[in-house]
Design an enzyme around this catalytic site. Sequence first.
Site, PDB file in Angstrom:
ATOM      1  N   ASN A  14       0.923  -1.218   0.013  1.00  0.00           N
ATOM      2  CA  ASN A  14       0.106   0.138   0.140  1.00  0.00           C
ATOM      3  C   ASN A  14       0.760   1.126  -0.025  1.00  0.00           C
ATOM      4  O   ASN A  14       0.590   2.207  -0.643  1.00  0.00           O
ATOM      5  CB  ASN A  14      -1.055   0.147   1.202  1.00  0.00           C
ATOM      6  CG  ASN A  14      -2.081  -0.865   1.017  1.00  0.00           C
ATOM      7  OD1 ASN A  14      -3.280  -0.604   0.209  1.00  0.00           O
ATOM      8  ND2 ASN A  14      -2.153  -1.934   1.493  1.00  0.00           N
ATOM      9  N   MET A  90       1.043  -3.042  12.101  1.00  0.00           N
ATOM     10  CA  MET A  90       0.311  -3.619  12.831  1.00  0.00           C
ATOM     11  C   MET A  90       0.683  -3.472  14.424  1.00  0.00           C
ATOM     12  O   MET A  90       1.163  -4.341  15.232  1.00  0.00           O
ATOM     13  CB  MET A  90       0.777  -5.048  12.522  1.00  0.00           C
ATOM     14  CG  MET A  90       0.545  -5.385  10.990  1.00  0.00           C
ATOM     15  SD  MET A  90      -1.030  -5.180  10.356  1.00  0.00           S
ATOM     16  CE  MET A  90      -1.993  -6.610  10.665  1.00  0.00           C
ATOM     17  N   LEU A  93      -2.317   1.555  18.864  1.00  0.00           N
ATOM     18  CA  LEU A  93      -1.439   2.716  19.226  1.00  0.00           C
ATOM     19  C   LEU A  93      -2.194   3.490  20.625  1.00  0.00           C
ATOM     20  O   LEU A  93      -3.366   3.336  20.699  1.00  0.00           O
ATOM     21  CB  LEU A  93      -1.846   3.756  18.012  1.00  0.00           C
ATOM     22  CG  LEU A  93      -1.324   3.471  16.653  1.00  0.00           C
ATOM     23  CD1 LEU A  93      -1.658   4.229  15.403  1.00  0.00           C
ATOM     24  CD2 LEU A  93       0.455   3.591  17.014  1.00  0.00           C
ATOM     25  N   HIS A 109      -7.926  -0.822   6.044  1.00  0.00           N
ATOM     26  CA  HIS A 109      -8.060  -2.183   6.828  1.00  0.00           C
ATOM     27  C   HIS A 109      -8.762  -3.101   5.816  1.00  0.00           C
ATOM     28  O   HIS A 109      -9.546  -2.666   5.075  1.00  0.00           O
ATOM     29  CB  HIS A 109      -8.931  -1.763   8.194  1.00  0.00           C
ATOM     30  CG  HIS A 109      -9.511  -3.085   8.805  1.00  0.00           C
ATOM     31  ND1 HIS A 109      -8.445  -3.830   9.775  1.00  0.00           N
ATOM     32  CD2 HIS A 109     -10.635  -3.896   8.932  1.00  0.00           C
ATOM     33  CE1 HIS A 109      -8.894  -4.873  10.179  1.00  0.00           C
ATOM     34  NE2 HIS A 109     -10.232  -4.842   9.837  1.00  0.00           N
ATOM     35  N   THR A 141      -9.117   6.834  14.917  1.00  0.00           N
ATOM     36  CA  THR A 141      -9.594   7.178  16.376  1.00  0.00           C
ATOM     37  C   THR A 141      -9.123   6.322  17.248  1.00  0.00           C
ATOM     38  O   THR A 141      -8.596   5.004  16.966  1.00  0.00           O
ATOM     39  CB  THR A 141     -11.104   7.301  16.510  1.00  0.00           C
ATOM     40  OG1 THR A 141     -11.697   6.051  15.939  1.00  0.00           O
ATOM     41  CG2 THR A 141     -11.354   8.539  15.560  1.00  0.00           C
ATOM     42  N   GLU A 143     -10.449   4.011  19.105  1.00  0.00           N
ATOM     43  CA  GLU A 143     -10.843   2.637  19.038  1.00  0.00           C
ATOM     44  C   GLU A 143     -10.377   1.955  17.832  1.00  0.00           C
ATOM     45  O   GLU A 143     -10.222   2.527  16.614  1.00  0.00           O
ATOM     46  CB  GLU A 143     -12.241   2.681  19.115  1.00  0.00           C
ATOM     47  CG  GLU A 143     -13.072   1.158  19.270  1.00  0.00           C
ATOM     48  CD  GLU A 143     -14.649   1.299  19.310  1.00  0.00           C
ATOM     49  OE1 GLU A 143     -15.027   0.390  19.390  1.00  0.00           O
ATOM     50  OE2 GLU A 143     -15.244   2.397  19.261  1.00  0.00           O
ATOM     51  N   ASP A 145      -9.423   0.000  14.422  1.00  0.00           N
ATOM     52  CA  ASP A 145     -10.039  -0.219  13.224  1.00  0.00           C
ATOM     53  C   ASP A 145     -11.507   0.732  13.177  1.00  0.00           C
ATOM     54  O   ASP A 145     -12.485  -0.031  12.699  1.00  0.00           O
ATOM     55  CB  ASP A 145     -10.215  -1.571  12.881  1.00  0.00           C
ATOM     56  CG  ASP A 145      -8.687  -2.110  12.585  1.00  0.00           C
ATOM     57  OD1 ASP A 145      -7.921  -1.602  12.235  1.00  0.00           O
ATOM     58  OD2 ASP A 145      -8.474  -3.324  13.002  1.00  0.00           O
ATOM     59  N   GLN A 173      -7.865  -3.762  -4.566  1.00  0.00           N
ATOM     60  CA  GLN A 173      -8.827  -2.826  -4.339  1.00  0.00           C
ATOM     61  C   GLN A 173      -8.201  -1.784  -3.368  1.00  0.00           C
ATOM     62  O   GLN A 173      -8.337  -0.525  -3.067  1.00  0.00           O
ATOM     63  CB  GLN A 173      -9.892  -3.419  -3.796  1.00  0.00           C
ATOM     64  CG  GLN A 173     -10.456  -4.481  -4.926  1.00  0.00           C
ATOM     65  CD  GLN A 173     -10.750  -3.828  -6.169  1.00  0.00           C
ATOM     66  OE1 GLN A 173     -11.134  -2.739  -6.524  1.00  0.00           O
ATOM     67  NE2 GLN A 173     -10.377  -4.824  -7.192  1.00  0.00           N
TER      68      GLN A 173
HETATM   69  C1  GAR Z   1      -3.234  -4.657   4.094  1.00  0.00           C
HETATM   70  O1  GAR Z   1      -3.961  -5.940   3.658  1.00  0.00           O
HETATM   71  C2  GAR Z   1      -3.548  -4.130   5.243  1.00  0.00           C
HETATM   72  O2  GAR Z   1      -5.221  -3.811   4.858  1.00  0.00           O
HETATM   73  C3  GAR Z   1      -3.683  -4.737   6.288  1.00  0.00           C
HETATM   74  O3  GAR Z   1      -2.350  -5.207   6.208  1.00  0.00           O
HETATM   75  C4  GAR Z   1      -1.709  -5.354   4.885  1.00  0.00           C
HETATM   76  C5  GAR Z   1      -0.565  -4.753   4.684  1.00  0.00           C
HETATM   77  O4  GAR Z   1      -0.299  -5.220   3.562  1.00  0.00           O
HETATM   78  N1  GAR Z   1      -3.923  -3.986   7.490  1.00  0.00           N
HETATM   79  C6  GAR Z   1      -4.468  -4.168   8.583  1.00  0.00           C
HETATM   80  O5  GAR Z   1      -5.011  -5.574   8.618  1.00  0.00           O
HETATM   81  C7  GAR Z   1      -4.357  -3.378   9.584  1.00  0.00           C
HETATM   82  N2  GAR Z   1      -5.532  -3.718  10.701  1.00  0.00           N
HETATM   83  P1  GAR Z   1       1.143  -4.118   2.835  1.00  0.00           P
HETATM   84  O6  GAR Z   1       2.147  -4.114   3.824  1.00  0.00           O
HETATM   85  O7  GAR Z   1       1.602  -4.770   1.591  1.00  0.00           O
HETATM   86  O8  GAR Z   1       0.385  -2.836   2.511  1.00  0.00           O
END
Ligand code: GAR
Length: 210
Positions: A14, A90, A93, A109, A141, A143, A145, A173
Amino acid sequence: MKNIVILISGRGSNMEAIVQACAREGWPARVAAVLSNKASAAGLTWAAAQGIPTAALDHKAFDSREAFDAELARLIDAHQPDLVVLAGFMRILSEGFVRRYEGRMLNVHPSLLPAFPGLHTHQRAIDAGCKLAGATVHFVTAELDHGPIVAQAAVPVLPGDSADALAARILPQEHLIYPRAVRWFIEGQLSVAEGRVTHNEGASQVVWGG
Ligand code: GAR
């Protein structure tokens, strides 16, 4: 030029999508730094190869979440961020950290929030018999996710899907909606009222994918 600081913990796909969209589309912004809580995060190597300043801060070296977050905030603030982007970061916070960047911190997420916050989202959507799954970009925020939703992408859950197959359908996506959401923020196109986000010019905040 606005400054974006991106936090990652691993692959960083991402983060890559955002860096590339920023360059390709000529945003009035730059990715000022990519930071990770893991020195081994593959995304750090990629970012460094693009000439982006990177740093790793090992959370295990700190006695408390608050101490780690305070040092992380120091590293972030050195880049005078207009926006902090969590991209597969991951770590839970602390409240103080979230408050510090409130209104200028986004997360992606891999579920259609508010369904399935937390971990193992793809398997949980399959187990629940969901016919749609997807990804959400939201303001962060306190809480986990939660927070005002900027954009969502939906994909079908197909019969026989494994968690990996569903994740592979959702990830592209994420790479669409996250750069788009970051750009909207940078351009000042997002308004938040009563916990709901609207795009000032009415751009669609929904993507149907898969
Ligand atoms: C992604 O799928 C993101 O949505 C998820 O971790 C992956 C990271 O992929 N994030 C979470 O689950 C946060 N709660 P990436 O390092 O290739 O971007």
